[in-house]
Each structure stands twice: as structure tokens, then as C-alpha cells.
Design a protein around this motif. Structure first.
Motif, PDB file in Angstrom:
ATOM      1  N   ASP A 106       0.758  -1.280  -0.162  1.00  0.00           N
ATOM      2  CA  ASP A 106      -0.017   0.019  -0.127  1.00  0.00           C
ATOM      3  C   ASP A 106       0.954   1.227   0.045  1.00  0.00           C
ATOM      4  O   ASP A 106       0.227   2.343   0.239  1.00  0.00           O
ATOM      5  N   GLU A 108       2.429   4.308  -1.326  1.00  0.00           N
ATOM      6  CA  GLU A 108       2.429   5.230  -2.485  1.00  0.00           C
ATOM      7  C   GLU A 108       2.611   6.779  -2.032  1.00  0.00           C
ATOM      8  O   GLU A 108       2.615   6.836  -1.025  1.00  0.00           O
ATOM      9  N   GLN A 122      -8.033   7.278  -7.338  1.00  0.00           N
ATOM     10  CA  GLN A 122      -7.706   6.307  -8.337  1.00  0.00           C
ATOM     11  C   GLN A 122      -8.396   5.231  -8.599  1.00  0.00           C
ATOM     12  O   GLN A 122      -9.147   4.546  -7.712  1.00  0.00           O
ATOM     13  N   ARG A 127      -4.807   1.090  -9.424  1.00  0.00           N
ATOM     14  CA  ARG A 127      -4.028   0.854  -8.019  1.00  0.00           C
ATOM     15  C   ARG A 127      -3.560  -0.419  -8.365  1.00  0.00           C
ATOM     16  O   ARG A 127      -2.694  -1.046  -7.439  1.00  0.00           O
ATOM     17  N   VAL A 140       1.888   0.105  -6.900  1.00  0.00           N
ATOM     18  CA  VAL A 140       1.465   1.482  -7.133  1.00  0.00           C
ATOM     19  C   VAL A 140       2.667   2.619  -7.147  1.00  0.00           C
ATOM     20  O   VAL A 140       2.641   3.340  -7.890  1.00  0.00           O
ATOM     21  N   ILE A 141       3.774   2.486  -6.136  1.00  0.00           N
ATOM     22  CA  ILE A 141       4.508   3.683  -5.752  1.00  0.00           C
ATOM     23  C   ILE A 141       5.509   3.525  -7.281  1.00  0.00           C
ATOM     24  O   ILE A 141       5.850   4.852  -7.856  1.00  0.00           O
ATOM     25  N   GLN A 144       3.365   5.496  -9.891  1.00  0.00           N
ATOM     26  CA  GLN A 144       3.267   6.952  -9.706  1.00  0.00           C
ATOM     27  C   GLN A 144       4.622   7.821  -9.879  1.00  0.00           C
ATOM     28  O   GLN A 144       4.599   8.742 -10.446  1.00  0.00           O
TER      29      GLN A 144
END
Length: 392
Positions: A106, A108, A122, A127, A140-141, A144
Motif C-alpha cells: 500500500d 504510495e 484512483q 491501483r 502502485v509507487i 506513480q
């Protein structure tokens, strides 16, 4: 070592390696056609996949790390006009994959206060996206930062930061402030992660949320003015003068959003003249910020005087569209308990931080210190006079 080299040489010519190399070449051509490997997002996502391929192959085979040398040679031969296939960069892609794979799922980028309301949630597809080639999900990171953080910045994080929370902090700060590669490296060196938001303040009691949280994250402890070189004796005015002289570096240390208004800013209260050490306006907080410098340890009286200045600015400068003025008291040292007591019943928002700067030796002291040659001569003489059983 020779067995590993021979093994790698044989594997480089064998079917398994040749098949893998063909797959990588096909993947690179596909990426070239899709984005010419120029768009930063495509580049970062490709490096993630490449790093994952390398990491898994090294784990699944007995090729050994030297195969990366062979891979770098083959890829540069096949794609001579493309950068990024050096041995060193291939190791970075492997580390990129392994480090960011270890982040919590999780993890992010979190928008700063105020920006959160502007960003739509999002979608589930965004995601939980799946890479173009198959089953390995991209965190996710990674998606991004792919569109926002250059590869040169990511390499600095891989080299200098090991904790994922600290990495996320610097990623957020870099994107929000538009830091260059050199500025990011400087902020990591100055340990901004530990300093940001750690000042003692009364913001929670004097400001509404979310402004109190944003104000707390705006100030640091300590502030590092290592761009100043001071020779004792010096006073607050000397420090003020150099800070204004180096205003660009001063604003960088203060952080994004500070706009310089003036030094020794004049206010007239009643029939008495008062002068604020440094006055700023903060664009995001939408308020004036008074900074008072004290080249001494914090004492309670300083908070009372700053409280008076904040009242004066609120009365004489603040408009209806401005938020309450904030004060930052910078001192050379402070006692945590004493500082918290001093701010407890203050009704204006303020924080107290320490500051450090670089002090240089005065010329008269420099002349009295021994030179390196004199120290070496004294040491040699000591060795010559010492007995065999003596410890030097």
C-alpha cells in the motif's frame, strides 16, 4: 572465479541465455516502438521490468553475477544508440526492482494537505495495474514515480536511503518542490527527513486543522545554515545580514512557499518603533511569517516578545484574506521542557527551532595552532625517545 567465468562464457553461448537475450531484445524493440524509450514513465517501467528479469534469472540459474557484464555487452551491441545498458546501470535496475519490491503493497505517494482534495481517487485498475508482459504486478509507487521522478533521482535514493518511509518522504518532497538531482542529494545529506516537522510549537492549540498540521510540517528543527561562514564574535545582525546575502540558499533551507518581505522590518505600535528580524509571507499557508534570530539559548521571555510582534503584524499588515501570522524563533540551543512550558499559554501560533552554521577559526587563532609538519615532527621525536616497551 575462473570456473564462474568459464561457466558464464559457456552459458552466454548456450540456448537458455540466447533465448533469454532474444526475449529481452524483443521487449526493448517493443518499448522503442511504443515510446522510443524517451518518455520518463515508459523508461522507469521498463527499468523495473528489466531489473525484475535480471533479479529472477540470477536467482533461478547458476550463471553468476558476471553474466551482467555479458548482458551489458550484448545489449549495447544490439542497441548502440540507446543509453542505459552499461553494467553499472543494469545493476541499478536490479536494485531498483529488489528495493521497491520490498516496499509494503500500500506504499504510495500521498498528496500534501490541500492537494488531496484536488486529486480524484484512483480507479482499481490504476491501483492494481499489471505490466504489459505478464503476471508480475508493478507496485502502485513505481507507477506513480514513473511519470514524475527522473531515473537520476531514483539512483540517488537507491544509493543513499535504505528505509522505505524515508524514501517515500524524499519522493514526495522532490515531486512537490521540483528538486533537481543535486538539491535532492543535499537534502538527504542534511537529514531533512529527521528535521522536517520536528520543531516544538503550539500550532495544534492556536490554529485550526488542517492548517495546524501543514504549519507543523513547514518548519524544521534544526535549521542548517551551512552556507554561512562566521567568525566569532558575531551577533544576530551579522547572521541576518549573511542570510539575506545568501537569500536563495536561505529560502531553499526554509522550504517551498516562503516569499521574502524584508529584514529589520519596521512597525510602529503606538508611538514606539519596532523592527522584526526577518519577515516572510508563506504562499500555501496564506499568512505572514515572522522569524526572530537569537544567537543564544532559548529563554521564556523570547516567546513573549515574539507573541507581541505577531499581534502587531496581525493588526497592521494582515488582511481579511490572510490567515493568522505565524512566528518562528531560531536559537542556538533549547531545553525541550522549558520551551513547551513557555509556549503553553501563548495565544499566537509559533514554533521554536535551533539553528546551526559553519564557524571558521579567526586569523589570530589560526596562527597559534601547530601545522601538520610540526605535529608530525613532535610525533617522530616521541617515537625516537620511547623505549621498546613503551606504548605510544
Amino acid at each position: 572465479m575462473s570456473d564462474e567465468l568459464n561457466n558464464n562464457s559457456a552459458l552466454a553461448k548456450g540456448g537458455d541465455y540466447a533465448k533469454w537475450l532474444r526475449e529481452l531484445k524483443s521487449k526493448i524493440r517493443s518499448t522503442q516502438l511504443r515510446a522510443a524509450l524517451a518518455a520518463n514513465r515508459e523508461l522507469i517501467l521498463f527499468y523495473w521490468e528489466l531489473g525484475g528479469d535480471i533479479s529472477r534469472k540470477l536467482a533461478e540459474t547458476n550463471w553468476g553475477a558476471k553474466v551482467i557484464d555479458q548482458l551489458a555487452k550484448d545489449l549495447r551491441s544490439e542497441f548502440p544508440d540507446m543509453q542505459g545498458f552499461s553494467r553499472r546501470n543494469l545493476y541499478y535496475t536490479k536494485k531498483f526492482y529488489e528495493v521497491f519490491s520490498a516496499f509494503p503493497r500500500d506504499a504510495e505517494i500521498v498528496p500534501r494537505l490541500g492537494a488531496q482534495l484536488k486529486n480524484a481517487p484512483q480507479s482499481e485498475d490504476e491501483r492494481q495495474t499489471v505490466p504489459r508482459g505478464g503476471a508480475q504486478r508493478i507496485p502502485v509507487i513505481v507507477h506513480q514515480i514513473g511519470g514524475q521522478l527522473p531515473w537520476s533521482h531514483i539512483k540517488i535514493l537507491l544509493d543513499k536511503v535504505s528505509d522505505y518511509k524515508e524514501s517515500l518522504f524524499y519522493i514526495n518532497q522532490t515531486i512537490e518542490n521540483g528538486w533537481s538531482r543535486d538539491v535532492l542529494a543535499l537534502q538527504i545529506k542534511s537529514d531533512l527527513f529527521a528535521r522536517q516537522g520536528s520543531a516544538i510549537s503550539n500550532f495544534k492549540n492556536t490554529l485550526p486543522e488542517p492548517q495546524s498540521d501543514l504549519a507543523q510540517q513547514t518548519i524544521k528543527d534544526p535549521y542548517t545554515f551551512d552556507f554561512l561562514t562566521m567568525t566569532r564574535p558575531y551577533n544576530e545582525r551579522d547572521i541576518e545580514s549573511q542570510l539575506v546575502e545568501h537569500i536563495t540558499k536561505f529560502l531553499l533551507e526554509l522550504g517551498k512557499g516562503f516569499a521574502f518581505v524584508g529584514r529589520q522590518y519596521h512597525l510602529e505600535v503606538g508611538e514606539t518603533d519596532y523592527y522584526l528580524d526577518l519577515l516572510f509571507y508563506h504562499i500555501k499557508l496564506k499568512c505572514y511569517v515572522v522569524i526572530e534570530l537569537k544567537n543564544t539559548k532559548f529563554i521564556a521571555e523570547y516567546a513573549g516578545k515574539l507573541n507581541f510582534y505577531l499581534s502587531a503584524v496581525d493588526s497592521l499588515l494582515k488582511t481579511d484574506s490572510d490567515n493568522p501570522t505565524i512566528g518562528i524563533l531560531l536559537c542556538r540551543d533549547k531545553n525541550k521542557i522549558e520551551t513547551e512550558f513557555a509556549l503553553r499559554d501563548i495565544n499566537k501560533p509559533m514554533g521554536v527551532s535551533e539553528f546551526t552554521l559553519t564557524e571558521i577559526l579567526p586569523e589570530e587563532l589560526k596562527g597559534s595552532l601547530p601545522t601538520v609538519e610540526e605535529i608530525e615532527a613532535d610525533f617522530n621525536q616521541l617515537e625516537e625517545t620511547a623505549s621498546p616497551n613503551d606504548e605510544v
